[in-house]
Enzyme design. Structure first.
Site, PDB file in Angstrom:
ATOM      1  N   PRO A   1     130.029 109.658  14.596  1.00 43.55           N
ATOM      2  CG  PRO A   1     131.481 109.218  16.305  1.00 43.55           C
ATOM      3  CD  PRO A   1     130.043 109.855  16.054  1.00 43.55           C
TER       4      PRO A   1
ATOM      5  CB  SER B   1     136.118 108.405  12.960  1.00 46.00           C
ATOM      6  OG  SER B   1     136.734 107.096  13.200  1.00 46.00           O
TER       7      SER B   1
ATOM      8  CD  GLN C   1     135.631 107.298  17.984  1.00 47.13           C
ATOM      9  OE1 GLN C   1     135.978 107.453  16.819  1.00 47.13           O
ATOM     10  NE2 GLN C   1     136.054 106.328  18.835  1.00 47.13           N
TER      11      GLN C   1
ATOM     12  CE1 TYR D   1     136.530 102.997  19.358  1.00 49.68           C
ATOM     13  CE2 TYR D   1     137.670 103.542  17.579  1.00 49.68           C
ATOM     14  CZ  TYR D   1     136.467 103.017  17.975  1.00 49.68           C
ATOM     15  OH  TYR D   1     135.297 102.606  17.317  1.00 49.68           O
TER      16      TYR D   1
ATOM     17  CB  THR E   1     134.427 105.062  21.849  1.00 48.40           C
ATOM     18  OG1 THR E   1     133.947 106.001  20.901  1.00 48.40           O
ATOM     19  CG2 THR E   1     133.747 103.632  21.483  1.00 48.40           C
TER      20      THR E   1
ATOM     21  CB  SER F   1     125.933 104.355  21.750  1.00 50.19           C
ATOM     22  OG  SER F   1     126.570 103.639  20.444  1.00 50.19           O
TER      23      SER F   1
ATOM     24  NE  ARG G   1     130.642  98.793  12.775  1.00 49.96           N
ATOM     25  CZ  ARG G   1     130.772  98.497  11.404  1.00 49.96           C
ATOM     26  NH1 ARG G   1     129.721  98.152  10.840  1.00 49.96           N
ATOM     27  NH2 ARG G   1     131.987  98.127  10.934  1.00 49.96           N
TER      28      ARG G   1
ATOM     29  CG  ASP H   1     124.485 106.019  18.733  1.00 49.43           C
ATOM     30  OD1 ASP H   1     123.986 104.978  19.257  1.00 49.43           O
ATOM     31  OD2 ASP H   1     125.596 106.146  18.578  1.00 49.43           O
TER      32      ASP H   1
ATOM     33  N   GLY I   1     119.778 103.148  15.151  1.00 47.98           N
ATOM     34  CA  GLY I   1     118.395 102.525  14.429  1.00 47.98           C
ATOM     35  C   GLY I   1     117.442 103.602  14.158  1.00 47.98           C
TER      36      GLY I   1
ATOM     37  NE  ARG J   1     118.517 103.435   9.563  1.00 50.84           N
ATOM     38  CZ  ARG J   1     119.428 103.441  10.437  1.00 50.84           C
ATOM     39  NH1 ARG J   1     119.696 104.398  11.383  1.00 50.84           N
ATOM     40  NH2 ARG J   1     120.164 102.562  10.627  1.00 50.84           N
TER      41      ARG J   1
ATOM     42  N   GLY K   1     123.728 107.654  12.074  1.00 53.67           N
ATOM     43  CA  GLY K   1     125.323 106.975  11.363  1.00 53.67           C
ATOM     44  C   GLY K   1     125.151 106.448  10.056  1.00 53.67           C
TER      45      GLY K   1
END
Length: 347
Positions: free
Chosen positions: A75, A104, A124, A126, A152, A238, A243, A272, A274, A276, A295
């Protein structure tokens, strides 16, 4: 160069600088966001040989939903700044790849609109201080066909971003976020993140919605067990893409402890942060994840190629996973085991 590796640069050329910065930045000094991919690349493999890998099967299920490969989309908000159709375009790309979309609670597209795309999606959420807002949002998501709730838990306050000059909030237009905020005369205090949560919230969300609850933001084995004991159906290892608390352990390092803590239970583990490359996915699955979430790469792909870009991203990563499975000597993700991975290369 891999197409995936060109995406962020191409997206930077299309996005306002403040939006690109918002998508890519971490909190505070950016330590955690900077370490995420490096941590996955630090793993080394111990492949098996003389195994039949002529046929590879990537398909699995996540909370009972079949997916073509164990690669899901995390999300994220502000998707209408990446593509005019925002979450609708993302949903179409994810659906075409046979995957699951995380949505989200700040999305700029209504849940009802998302429901018409046919994509399997998880909300997701909050939990905010005014619980009425959260409950009404949950009810709307259930009515629109959400298949799971992603709670979350790493955001009692929003991590500090060290911005200078114009920010994404200066550019945001009405309709680009909070499309699912219920009608009401809400204050900033109403919308502030709840900082008084405990594990009981997991059961309350499950009871309210009738849906499985996945807890996002777990980095410790003891917290994983608390979530399992409280009735969680899954957890996402996560650190919020670097962030929230800067300096939080990389998810690549946290995953083995978390997976071991809940081994033998019915709880599904995801990760989740990094991821790649196909090799990163291979390591995550071998270390106990049922699937991974991507993400930022999905945001870059949406910016550059709309729905088709998202589908290509997921398909390219699935092809890389297929390739690495053959090389590690295993025919399906379910056959991966931790002994295939070691924490460091030669010294």
């Amino acid at each position: 160069m891999r197409w995936i590796d060109t995406l962020e640069g191409a997206a930077a050329g299309k996005l306002p600088e403040a939006v690109h910065r918002y998508f890519r930045q971490g909190s505070a000094g950016g330590v955690s966001v900077g370490e995420a991919t490096v941590a996955w690349s630090s793993y080394r493999f111990r492949p098996r040989v003389l195994n039949d890998v002529s046929t590879i099967s990537l398909g699995t299920t996540v909370l009972g939903t079949p997916v073509d490969a164990p690669i899901l989309v995390a999300p994220s908000t502000m998707q209408r700044m990446a593509d005019p159709d925002g979450e609708i375009a993302m949903a179409r790309g994810v659906s075409a790849a046979g995957s699951v979309l995380g949505v989200s609670s700040n999305a700029g597209t209504t849940f009802a609109e998302l429901g018409t795309t046919g994509v399997p999606w998880w909300l997701q959420i909050y939990v905010v201080r005014n619980r009425e807002i959260t409950l009404r949002m949950l009810d709307a998501a259930v009515a629109a066909g959400a298949r799971a709730i992603v709670l979350t838990v790493d955001t009692p306050v929003v991590g500090r971003k060290e911005d200078e000059g114009e920010t994404v909030w200066d550019l945001a237009q009405p309709g680009q976020l909070l499309a699912n905020l219920p009608d009401g005369d809400w204050t900033d205090a109403d919308l502030a993140k709840a900082d008084d949560l405990n594990p009981d919230v997991i059961g309350r969300l499950a009871e309210r919605t009738g849906l499985p609850v996945v807890v996002k933001g777990v980095l410790r084995g003891d917290d994983a067990r608390r979530c399992a004991d409280a009735g969680a159906a899954g957890i996402i290892v996560s650190n919020h893409g670097g962030r929230q608390l800067d300096g939080s352990v990389a998810t690549a390092q946290a995953l083995p402890e978390v997976a071991e803590a809940v081994a033998g239970s019915s709880l599904e583990v995801y990760v989740d942060g990094g991821i790649r490359r196909g090799e990163h996915i291979l390591a995550a699955l071998a270390l106990g994840a049922r699937a991974v979430f991507v993400g930022r790469p999905a945001l870059w792909a949406l910016t550059v190629g709309s729905s088709g870009g998202v589908t290509r991203l997921l398909s390219d990563l699935a092809e890389e996973l297929d390739h690495t499975l053959r090389l590690v000597g295993v025919s399906s993700p379910s056959s991966l085991t931790p002994d295939l991975v070691t924490s460091a290369g030669p010294r």
